[in-house]
Design a protein around this motif. Structure first.
Motif, PDB file in Angstrom:
ATOM      1  N   UNK A   1       0.630  -1.130   0.061  1.00  0.00           N
ATOM      2  CA  UNK A   1       0.020  -0.063  -0.229  1.00  0.00           C
ATOM      3  C   UNK A   1       0.998   1.420  -0.090  1.00  0.00           C
ATOM      4  N   UNK A   2       1.858   1.372   0.988  1.00  0.00           N
ATOM      5  CA  UNK A   2       2.446   2.633   1.118  1.00  0.00           C
ATOM      6  C   UNK A   2       3.489   2.765  -0.109  1.00  0.00           C
ATOM      7  N   UNK A   3       4.133   1.595  -0.523  1.00  0.00           N
ATOM      8  CA  UNK A   3       5.059   1.675  -1.842  1.00  0.00           C
ATOM      9  C   UNK A   3       4.324   2.409  -3.028  1.00  0.00           C
ATOM     10  N   UNK A   4       2.882   2.292  -2.996  1.00  0.00           N
ATOM     11  CA  UNK A   4       1.967   2.759  -4.256  1.00  0.00           C
ATOM     12  C   UNK A   4       1.458   4.097  -3.802  1.00  0.00           C
ATOM     13  N   UNK A   5       1.829   4.602  -2.870  1.00  0.00           N
ATOM     14  CA  UNK A   5       1.543   6.043  -2.436  1.00  0.00           C
ATOM     15  C   UNK A   5       0.092   6.208  -1.723  1.00  0.00           C
ATOM     16  N   UNK A   6      -0.501   4.876  -1.263  1.00  0.00           N
ATOM     17  CA  UNK A   6      -1.832   5.017  -0.563  1.00  0.00           C
ATOM     18  C   UNK A   6      -1.648   5.487   0.832  1.00  0.00           C
ATOM     19  N   UNK A   7      -2.592   6.206   1.141  1.00  0.00           N
ATOM     20  CA  UNK A   7      -2.529   6.746   2.561  1.00  0.00           C
ATOM     21  C   UNK A   7      -2.260   5.643   3.550  1.00  0.00           C
ATOM     22  N   UNK A   8      -2.685   4.409   3.219  1.00  0.00           N
ATOM     23  CA  UNK A   8      -2.483   3.408   4.304  1.00  0.00           C
ATOM     24  C   UNK A   8      -3.833   2.419   3.980  1.00  0.00           C
ATOM     25  N   UNK A   9      -4.002   1.506   4.892  1.00  0.00           N
ATOM     26  CA  UNK A   9      -5.268   0.802   5.013  1.00  0.00           C
ATOM     27  C   UNK A   9      -6.582   1.299   5.179  1.00  0.00           C
ATOM     28  N   UNK A  10      -7.635   0.800   4.230  1.00  0.00           N
ATOM     29  CA  UNK A  10      -8.704   1.578   4.691  1.00  0.00           C
ATOM     30  C   UNK A  10      -9.699   1.245   5.914  1.00  0.00           C
TER      31      UNK A  10
END
Length: 409
Positions: free
Chosen positions: A201-210
């Motif tokens: 998630x973080x490596x793809x620039x997501x904020x984090x888990x939903x």
């Protein structure tokens, strides 16, 4: 809003944990939807009939403090708040009290927001409810109205721009699932799978888990919100994985159930295919015009038939199944769909017909405690005038696709 009305929205609290620590801040969803501001101590005032146009939309921010910023990081300047929210009038929180008094005196009605999610269970008095009490004490003769009912209808129907952001969260989740399929093998622990998900998630620039990821191997899968994620994934077991990325404030919500060793047993495949049948059946029913309640009844009737076919429900149990006490409840004890958006369990109607633009999950499950097996399959679906569109259609879902991918990995 009714004429001569003012609406006031406040941000969530910063919640203390222990000592001088606080939990990670999460913005009030309605305030975020209206402004895009994720900073604490934010307010929004909407007063469409204010005689001065500059006070018809007002964003209230906490005044930046140089010393505090050295500890906690930079806070928004007025111009930054304006650029993010699109609201031209920005004032500081420490000047807002006197202005709010004048504005409220001009209004006949006051719209205040509260948490009207049907799933709400926590009775903690949040800032919203404290603000409601304080405002009513200070201005007792105004008429008070519910902002939440308006926001529910507005937020339930997604714009094309919102779908783009949700799809990005889905795409991040899809790549993460591919990574997990390559990683999974007997002997790994559930928390190691969770670590792979978080890293992806973080490596793809997501904020984090939903939400708190559910990694439930073996009989753990019969616990719907299992989040301990601390046991070994054993050869011959299935693992139910329910996770999704948050991106730009919007969420994905995926569930897949896979064999730890890469190969479904005959019985596991039979139950998995039964669950997949229900998933496809439900997805085909989910269209604008149907109500959630009617939809759940129809899926439940099909579940009774399918559970009988795979030996879970006897003929007598099937005959005695009623709407109040359906036979399938023994093996599927949750709803099939919920709205999805800024909140994982997003605002939206249950008794009213669904409308084009809404996004819902489709997630039937089969939980057989005596066989130490739980299976759930979940995709995210966007309703359009021409039917539904599966935002997760490219994610492996059949037993054959999952096995082939794991073998290749």
């Amino acid at each position: 809003m009714q004429p001569a009305s003012i609406a006031i929205f406040v941000s969530n609290d910063e919640i203390p944990s222990n000592g001088d620590a606080i939990y990670p801040f999460k913005q009030n969803s309605d305030l975020y939807w209206l402004t895009g501001i994720v900073q604490e101590d934010t307010m929004l005032v909407l007063f469409p009939d204010h005689p001065d146009p500059k006070y018809r939309e007002v964003l209230i921010l906490i005044r930046p403090n140089e010393l505090k910023e050295k500890w906690d990081g930079k806070r928004l300047r007025a111009e930054e708040g304006k650029n993010i929210s699109g609201i031209d009038s920005v004032i500081w929180l420490d000047t807002s009290d006197a202005l709010l008094q004048v504005w409220i005196h001009l209004a006949k009605n006051i719209y205040l927001d509260s948490n009207e999610n049907d799933r709400k269970a926590n009775l903690l008095q949040t800032r919203e409810y404290r603000f409601i009490e304080e405002t009513k004490k200070r201005f007792p003769l105004h008429q008070y109205l519910r902002a939440a009912t308006i926001l529910r209808d507005l937020r339930a129907v997604k714009t094309a721009e919102e779908i783009v952001v949700i799809q990005k969260a889905v795409d991040i989740t899809a790549k993460t699932f591919s990574r997990v399929l390559k990683f999974m093998r007997p002997g790994v622990f559930e928390y190691e799978v969770e670590a792979e998900i978080q890293h992806s998630f973080l490596s793809q620039r997501a904020t984090g888990p939903a939400y708190g990821s559910i990694l439930a191997s073996g009989e753990n899968a019969c616990t719907l919100h299992y989040v301990s994620n601390n046991l070994e994934c054993k050869d011959g077991d299935l693992i139910l994985m329910d996770f999704g990325a948050e991106y730009g404030g919007y969420n994905a919500d995926l569930t897949r159930t896979i064999p730890v060793n890469g190969k479904f047993s005959k019985r596991q495949r039979q139950v998995y295919n039964a669950c997949l049948h229900l998933h496809t059946y439900a997805k085909n029913l989910l269209k604008p015009g149907i109500t959630i309640n009617k939809y759940h009844i129809l899926v439940g009737k099909e579940a009774d038939i399918i559970f009988h076919k795979i030996g879970l429900i006897s003929k007598s149990e099937l005959k005695n199944s009623t709407p109040e006490q359906p036979a399938y409840w023994k093996y599927m004890y949750h709803g099939i769909s919920h709205h999805l958006g800024i909140d994982v369990h997003d605002l939206g109607p249950r008794a009213e017909p669904l409308r084009a633009g809404m996004v819902l999950t489709v997630e039937p499950g089969i939980y057989i405690q005596e066989e130490k097996m739980g299976i759930r399959i979940e995709n995210n679906v966007w309703l359009t005038k021409s039917g539904n569109k599966d935002l997760m259609k490219d994610i492996p879902i059949t037993a054959e696709e999952i096995e082939a991918y794991m073998k290749k990995a």
